[in-house]
Design a protein around this motif. Sequence first.
Motif, PDB file in Angstrom:
ATOM      1  N   GLY A 127     -10.077   0.341  -1.418  1.00 37.26           N
ATOM      2  CA  GLY A 127      -8.790   1.024  -1.384  1.00 37.26           C
ATOM      3  C   GLY A 127      -8.919   2.465  -1.836  1.00 37.26           C
ATOM      4  O   GLY A 127      -8.361   3.379  -1.232  1.00 37.26           O
TER       5      GLY A 127
ATOM      6  N   THR B 153     -12.930  -5.183  -3.227  1.00 35.58           N
ATOM      7  CA  THR B 153     -11.565  -5.221  -2.709  1.00 35.58           C
ATOM      8  C   THR B 153     -10.756  -4.068  -3.292  1.00 35.58           C
ATOM      9  O   THR B 153      -9.980  -3.425  -2.595  1.00 35.58           O
ATOM     10  CB  THR B 153     -10.904  -6.573  -3.044  1.00 35.58           C
TER      11      THR B 153
ATOM     12  N   SER C 218      -6.372  -5.244  -3.515  1.00 31.09           N
ATOM     13  CA  SER C 218      -6.633  -4.081  -2.660  1.00 31.09           C
ATOM     14  C   SER C 218      -5.573  -3.013  -2.868  1.00 31.09           C
ATOM     15  O   SER C 218      -5.854  -1.817  -2.775  1.00 31.09           O
ATOM     16  CB  SER C 218      -6.718  -4.486  -1.194  1.00 31.09           C
TER      17      SER C 218
ATOM     18  N   ARG D 134       0.832  -1.214   0.000  1.00 37.80           N
ATOM     19  CA  ARG D 134       0.000   0.000   0.000  1.00 37.80           C
ATOM     20  C   ARG D 134       0.859   1.255   0.000  1.00 37.80           C
ATOM     21  O   ARG D 134       0.545   2.225  -0.694  1.00 37.80           O
ATOM     22  CB  ARG D 134      -0.960  -0.004   1.186  1.00 37.80           C
TER      23      ARG D 134
ATOM     24  N   ASP E 207      -6.177 -11.136  -2.965  1.00 34.78           N
ATOM     25  CA  ASP E 207      -6.881 -10.003  -2.354  1.00 34.78           C
ATOM     26  C   ASP E 207      -5.911  -8.888  -1.972  1.00 34.78           C
ATOM     27  O   ASP E 207      -6.219  -7.708  -2.123  1.00 34.78           O
ATOM     28  CB  ASP E 207      -7.664 -10.448  -1.119  1.00 34.78           C
TER      29      ASP E 207
END
Length: 171
Positions: free
Chosen positions: A82, A78, A48, A16, A44
Amino acid sequence: PGRVLWVGTTSGVALRLAARDGDAKLFDVLRARGEQATLPQDRDRYLSTLGRFRDPALADAALAYALSDAVRPTQIFTIVFGLSSQGEAGHERVYRWATDNYDQLSKKLPPWALGFLPGIAGGCSLDRLRRAEAFFADPAHQVPGSARVLARTGSQVKACAALRQREAANV
């Protein structure tokens, strides 16, 4: 970008953070890794991450990808969640995308999942909430559970807007 090879407990955070200011090359690497993942939690994690890119073109690419055949219907959110984590701009982008693509979403999502769609009006925008209330008032946009989700989302938005108005000067 080519060094994003691990997938473990802290990798989600690392992915992320990398995506926040990532470029198209990283986006493509993460998308490919998600498609190649053999474990659902790995897939996933990569999906994400696609929703965490702040570059508007890559955010739009993530939303377009969410509607592609490469993404299972139950994994659409998913990616979308985000983008919703990117503040009001992210909420607005997701809202516009979902309402603009409602017909496509209604064909792709199972009915129980479509009932959660009014949650896209979340955040602190009373204007977006009013638009969502009008959009989901249309019988063509009503499915079991959607009225309940819209009411819950409305309460959250109103509480957030009231808090923001009350405390903005102090912050």
